[in-house]
Design an enzyme around this catalytic site. Sequence first.
Site, mmCIF file in Angstrom:
data_model
loop_
_atom_site.group_PDB
_atom_site.id
_atom_site.type_symbol
_atom_site.label_atom_id
_atom_site.label_comp_id
_atom_site.label_asym_id
_atom_site.label_seq_id
_atom_site.Cartn_x
_atom_site.Cartn_y
_atom_site.Cartn_z
ATOM 1 N N CYS A 152 0.774 -1.247 0.000
ATOM 2 C CA CYS A 152 0.000 0.000 0.000
ATOM 3 C C CYS A 152 0.805 1.297 0.000
ATOM 4 O O CYS A 152 0.419 2.244 -0.680
ATOM 5 C CB CYS A 152 -0.999 -0.008 1.138
ATOM 6 N N HIS A 208 -0.598 6.495 5.719
ATOM 7 C CA HIS A 208 0.457 5.507 5.461
ATOM 8 C C HIS A 208 1.506 5.918 4.426
ATOM 9 O O HIS A 208 2.029 5.083 3.681
ATOM 10 C CB HIS A 208 -0.147 4.151 5.065
#
Length: 579
Positions: A152, A208
Amino acid sequence: MNTPQVIALTFVAILIVCSAIFFPSSSVSEKDSQRPSTSAMTPTEGSTLSNDTVDNSTHSLEDKEESFSATSLTTEPEFSDATSSTTNKHAADSTTPSGAPPRTRPHIVLVIADDMGYHDIGYHGSFIQTPTMDQLAYEGVRLENYYVQPVCSPTRSQLLSGRYQIHTGIQHSVFFSEQPIGLPTDNPTLADQLQKSGYSTHLVGKWHVGYYRREYLPHNRGFNSFFGKLQGHGDHYKHTRSYKGKQYLDLWQEDEPIRNETGHYSTHLFTERAVRVVENHDANTPLFLMLAYQAPHAPLQVPQSYKDLYKTKVNKKRRAFAGMVTAMDEGIANLTRALKHQGLWNNTLFIFSTDNGGDPKAGGNNYPLRGGKRTLWEGGIRGVAFVTGGASLPISRGHVNKNLIHVSDWFPTLVAGVAGSRDNDTKPLDGVNQWPGLVRANAPAARNMILHNIDPLQKRRGRRLFSNKTFDTRKRAAIRVGDLKLITGVCGKGDWVAPPEKKSIKSKKANENLKKNLWLFNITADPNETDDISKARPADVRRLLDMLHSLDATSVPAYYPKKDPRANPALHGNVWGPW
């Protein structure tokens, strides 16, 4: 006819013409507004839902994320200014010529699913109930040659920067909690550019891409507001992640940790916050809302009522995972309903994208593709995506777009193609403007090549097959050029994993040769990567290796620092945050 009569008739004619210009028929918009709102097949109604029974099968992936990313250099082609040939009856209302930005800047809503696989959505034949996403996809453009990254952080970094990892130095892997790393601040983000174009920009959910310094936080990277988590995963109810066996909070609103949402399931919480953004938005200002769900990423937790939808069909992991996807589908229904209620939907561009392939060990599935999350096989990088929206948008509805599209393309597509910005204060982009292909079903392909990644830090495999005048096959890398895909080095586990719910289909293990470091596939003819044609096509192998070699020469050094003990959340008020 005397003069007074002529004057009177002329005056009446002028009134009729003016009325037609300034008060056109609203039959299209009225018809659209009377359509039933999208509803989800769910056990409960609305966005304030019971948490029911918590499944704490935490299936942690901490310290198991590996590196697999992408890079490419392509130039944006010129498109014809000819009028659109699309049959979309609304096209002429909002864009001329075809492929030009809409005359009125639309609201943009971008929804990202976390660890959702290719076979985890209804319209790909999954048993998972996703009625809202299915309907939205069929009403819009399904992207069936769309690529993301194997994990990700790389996907999100390319989405936000429009640049490949080899050009940002973060080409190795995901970001861990204690690493002093982030998306470089020397280039504006997608949110920065849309904000400069007059958009009100908001992020709800997962970030993130770095937080060890405050300048890396979302509200300092172009978002007017941020509510969500900074890290890759964590408990969906407690909003925590562990450090040396103890749980610490990871839930923020801009600069402030949020301590009063314990027990509030993350998918419901993030949906409600996104709905609140919509409800508080001034319709006269264009909106950019990025809703990055934490689901269906492990730990596999979801209210019991969603799992009960799949009671007798599958194993425990797949059942919880399916419930998480359906809960997210319901959240998307609630968000689209809010957009319609606020009068925004008619001028909203809605985008859905996954961030990487599903993880079969954590309930996901990519059937019939090979491999999964963390791999360079199609199951790790072939994303699920569609574009839809309100009636005023000129998208080619009901169309399946099979042009090559990469996650980095959203940056120029939204900034230049949709918002109409001509601001060129970014470093050279690797993404290309895909807007013409979303407007016209017959638009030419915007790109012919995607560099899936070159990772100089991954352990090398086998022996070098060619001289140093071309790319070193021991390095982990992959490139797609037209129909062909070349993979080198360590590419990850390449099994074909059958959906657990389909007992008639058997999984197939790959015959792994630990010394082999070169594969070539025709992805158009062989999307499941069953026939390695590298020996039969030596000229194509060399051509693609030479392309990798040229791209590798443009790379900046990879940066992947060791974990920093100063990140210990016990030193920062028991909260994960900057240090």
